[in-house]
Design an enzyme around this catalytic site. Structure first.
Site, PDB file in Angstrom:
ATOM      1  N   HIS B 187      38.711  35.299  41.497  1.00 25.43           N
ATOM      2  CA  HIS B 187      39.626  35.596  40.398  1.00 25.43           C
ATOM      3  C   HIS B 187      39.822  34.315  39.598  1.00 25.43           C
ATOM      4  O   HIS B 187      40.169  33.278  40.180  1.00 25.43           O
ATOM      5  CB  HIS B 187      40.947  36.080  40.987  1.00 25.43           C
ATOM      6  N   ASP B 314      39.021  47.327  36.172  1.00 26.23           N
ATOM      7  CA  ASP B 314      40.191  46.579  36.641  1.00 26.23           C
ATOM      8  C   ASP B 314      41.394  47.510  36.760  1.00 26.23           C
ATOM      9  O   ASP B 314      42.528  47.119  36.507  1.00 26.23           O
ATOM     10  CB  ASP B 314      40.494  45.419  35.688  1.00 26.23           C
TER      11      ASP B 314
END
Lengths: 338, 475
Positions: B187, B314
């Site tokens: 991330h 996402d």
């Protein structure tokens, strides 16, 4: 006793790196002589009496059972008085440096100082300052020379004795598996096997491999199935349990599945491949219990026995003519090698 | 089972009408041009002249509540509504997936063989895959079992929207992953900069709103560290979602250096900028946060020049209660899977002229390439729809202008900042194993059918160029 090899000329035994192939040869030869002698009762007494009246100090600032006892027994078999120094209740516990402790002990005129310390280079440091020969019994993650010598002696014996065994060593492929990164045993063994001409592989997860280890002349594998293919000797290393959870390894279960030596992985090596382990073993973590106990394949107990012989040989060589060595030793050369 | 013929369709990149014949077992039997053959026993579906594409592979979806076979049916309906037949689930605090046992348990629940006939009928279910946790408890410190989890079926390893704060830990993560050729998905936010207090990107707007913020360079700091370590260790590394110009540049340069890295972004990052937060709209609270307009444009550029390989939904559905809170207290994430294709087509195809087949590749072939080892090698778009392949496909309409209504989402979660936004392009039908598993016509939507606006080219150019008005406010 075999006299066909020139004895090692060094004043101390600090590192396999300091030994030539001939030196290694001569130490192993003498070790095998002691092994032979220890199995013949009529020569036993002759050995024991050799250094009566001299003293050996075991300066172990790191916990040890087998190495310390091995040196102790070796010293006693050579007739020496053995003083075991441990950190508990010592001046080191009160804040004294290991160097000052060693100097104090040295002033008591021991014949030999055997040193184990958690910091790499400590045996070298002491060898520069004390008056007697120093044997490195393990300095941090640097070296453990007598372990490598006893491993080589064990294999030589297994392969038929000094001449036949040493000749065969050149054709062997040896895999050292496990925590290479933190292992002084691995470093000493890599150097020794390379000097004797064997092919050496290291097998470990990348988190347990030293940087640029391939440049030490070894083949590097991260997969046991690939690395064990066609090897003659598998040397497993102890995996410190404190490394099981953290940034080196995820879990004992995963380590055993991928890197523990079990029958399935052993089957990938050459038929009859031998298994070694410097101990202490974590059964079910780096080695399957059944393999550790295999009478025909496991050399683990032979290694322990040979440990005493190798340490006797090293002490004998270092003590045999200490004064002459001291004169020969160049002032700038730590090991006294010419 | 009967054969199925979908007639009156266009293949991606082609204009002429044609048809596809699907055999009774759900595999593509034949492609043809012109009129469909007359097969009395076959099920005939009219494609309405729409484009047919391989079904989508969503590489980042959050599912917290998969607890029984019937939820697999429910989840499948949500995914099918988005044109998705394969989705990879990300570990989360509610679904840790940080050991082999939990990975096996998850994949057992998602195994189509275990799907229960019920309100889903006998329709096929979606293929749900998962990543394993990169570190135990997603805490960023202790390695998890990449080897055993990989054997259990984990496609890669990530910590959701967290990352390993310690460089030493991340170095060991890369080293350990390399033993198993495992994919590490990171991330792109530096945890020390984008800490829990920061709820949006640092900007004038953040200052005005009085919200704690983290600088956008948080992404660059993290990526630079990660990629430096990847350069040292090697191995397979994927970063996403990428949201900033600096991030795109770092990925671009790293690829030029020949590093085996890939990157993705999500539709909201190339469609919205930070002003979508408006008056503290919590649906626009995301991780990473929405960025400035220049960053948004850079993400579009990165997609067009191939720096960004993949688009992922996402999707992070949340209960209303998690969003009906003051901005700083609301949970990050949005229900984004059903708006994925409309936003891709609207922004990338209509506004920026990107070819449809290139856009679709970012949700079909590109993610499949990333997981090639698990899916039997690489497949390009054509291969996915070749004769003999499973008939997993999407019929899509790239022209129709319509208005998003979250109330009509199949997903029970409605947390989207796109409610009421006008978009152009949508999923018309999703076909799995030859069966229609989603049909837009069967849903009630308000579709704006305006012949004057059938194809809109760059309707927002004007305002995007002067940067004065947010994209969000245009909807």
């Amino acid at each position: 006793m075999t006299d066909s090899y020139l004895p090692y000329q060094g004043r101390h035994l600090l590192s396999i790196d300091d030994l030539s192939a001939a030196d290694i040869h001569s130490i192993i030869a003498r070790s095998l002589d002691y092994w032979q002698a220890s199995h013949e009762s009529d020569t036993k007494n002759q050995i024991i009496d050799k250094y009566r009246g001299k003293s050996l100090i075991n300066l172990f600032t790191e916990s040890s059972t087998r190495t310390q006892k091995s040196f102790e027994i070796a010293g006693k078999r050579l007739g020496m008085d053995v003083i075991n120094f441990s950190v508990e209740g010592s001046s080191i516990k009160k804040g004294e440096t290991i160097l000052d402790t060693a100097l104090t002990l040295s002033a008591m005129r021991p014949a030999l100082l055997v040193v184990r310390n958690a910091e790499a280079g400590s045996a070298h440091l002491l060898s520069l300052k004390v008056s007697c020969p120093v044997i490195n019994a393990g300095d941090g993650a640097h070296e453990h020379p007598t372990q490598a010598l006893l491993d080589a002696a064990t294999i030589s014996l297994q392969l038929g004795g000094i001449d036949k065994g040493m000749a065969q060593l050149k054709n062997l492929t040896i895999a050292i598996c496990g925590d290479i990164l933190h292992s002084r045993v691995a470093r000493s063994n890599i150097i020794l096997w390379r000097k004797l001409g064997a092919r050496v592989r290291v097998i470990a997860p990348l988190t347990l491999l030293p940087e640029r280890v391939a440049e030490m002349g070894v083949e590097v594998f991260t997969d046991m199935n690939e690395g064990l293919s066609d090897v003659d000797i598998i040397m497993m290393l102890r995996l410190q349990k404190e490394r099981m959870n953290g940034s080196f390894l995820p879990s004992p279960a995963e380590y055993y599945y991928f890197y523990g030596l079990d029958e399935k992985k052993l089957a990938l090596a050459k038929p009859g491949a031998l298994v070694m382990h410097p101990g202490p073993m974590n059964r079910g973590v780096e080695i399957d219990s059944a393999i550790a106990d295999m009478m025909d394949r496991s050399l683990i107990m032979s290694q322990v026995e040979m440990g005493v012989m190798v340490r006797m040989a090293v002490m004998d060589i270092l003590l045999s003519d200490t004064d002459a060595r001291a004169k020969q030793a160049a002032p700038t050369n730590r090991t006294g090698k010419k | 089972m009967k054969k199925t013929i979908i007639k009156n369709i266009r293949k991606l990149g082609g204009e002429s009408a044609g048809h596809v014949v699907i055999d009774g077992a759900g595999f593509i039997e034949q492609w043809g041009g012109g009129a469909a053959p007359n097969m009395p026993d076959a099920v005939m579906i009219d494609g309405g002249g729409h484009v047919i594409a391989p079904s989508f592979f969503d590489m980042r979806t959050t599912i917290n509540n998969l607890s029984a076979a019937d939820s697999l049916q429910r989840w499948s309906r949500v995914l099918f509504a988005a044109g998705v037949t394969h989705a990879v689930v990300v570990p989360s605090q509610k679904n840790l997936l940080d050991d082999a046992k939990s990975v096996r348990a998850f994949l057992s629940l998602t195994n189509p063989k275990n799907a229960r006939d019920g309100d889903g009928g006998d329709l096929p279910v979606a293929n749900l895959h998962c990543y394993g946790a990169m570190t135990r408890g997603l805490a960023g410190t202790q390695l998890s079992e990449y080897g055993l989890m990989g054997l259990a079926g984990a496609l890669g390893f990530c910590d959701g929207d967290h990352n390993a704060a310690s460089s030493e830990a991340f170095l060991q993560i890369l080293r350990y992953a390399k033993n198993f050729n495992a994919l590490i998905l990171a991330h792109p936010e530096d945890p020390s900069l984008s800490n829990q207090d920061a709820v949006m990107t640092s900007s004038l707007l953040a200052s005005r709103l009085g919200l704690p913020s983290a600088p956008a360079v948080s992404e660059a700091v993290q990526l630079q560290r990660d990629i430096t370590l990847v350069g040292l260790v090697g191995g397979r590394y994927h970063a996403g979602p990428i949201t900033t110009r600096a991030g795109v540049d770092i990925i671009r340069q790293a690829k030029k250096r020949g590093l085996a890295i890939t990157a993705d972004t999500a539709p909201h990052y190339f469609t919205l900028n930070e002003t979508a937060i408006g008056h503290y709209l919590t649906h626009a609270k995301l991780s990473p946060p929405l960025r400035g307009e220049d960053d948004r444009q850079a993400v579009v550029e990165g997609i067009i020049d191939g720096t960004i390989d993949i688009i992922a939904s996402d999707h992070k559905p949340l209960h209303d209660d998690k969003k009906r809170l003051p901005f700083a207290s609301a949970v990050v994430g949005m229900a984004s899977i059903e708006t994925m294709l409309p936003l891709m087509i609207t922004t990338l195809h209509h506004q920026h002229g990107m070819a449809l087949e290139k856009i679709i590749a970012m949700v079909t072939t590109k993610p499949r390439e990333l997981f090639a080892a698990a899916f039997g090698g690489k497949k390009n778009g054509e291969d996915l729809l070749a004769v003999g392949q499973p008939a997993d496909m999407v019929l899509l309409d790239e022209k129709t202008l319509w208005k998003i209504n979250s109330g009509e989402f199949v997903s029970p979660s409605k947390n989207t900042p796109f409610d009421g936004s006008r978009v152009q392009g949508r999923v018309v039908k999703t076909i799995k194993q030859g069966r229609v598993v989603f049909d837009m016509e069967l849903r009630k939507e308000e579709i704006i059918r305006d012949p004057m606006h059938e194809v809109i080219r760059d309707p927002m150019d004007e305002v995007i160029l002067d940067h004065k008005v947010s994209v969000y406010h245009l909807f």
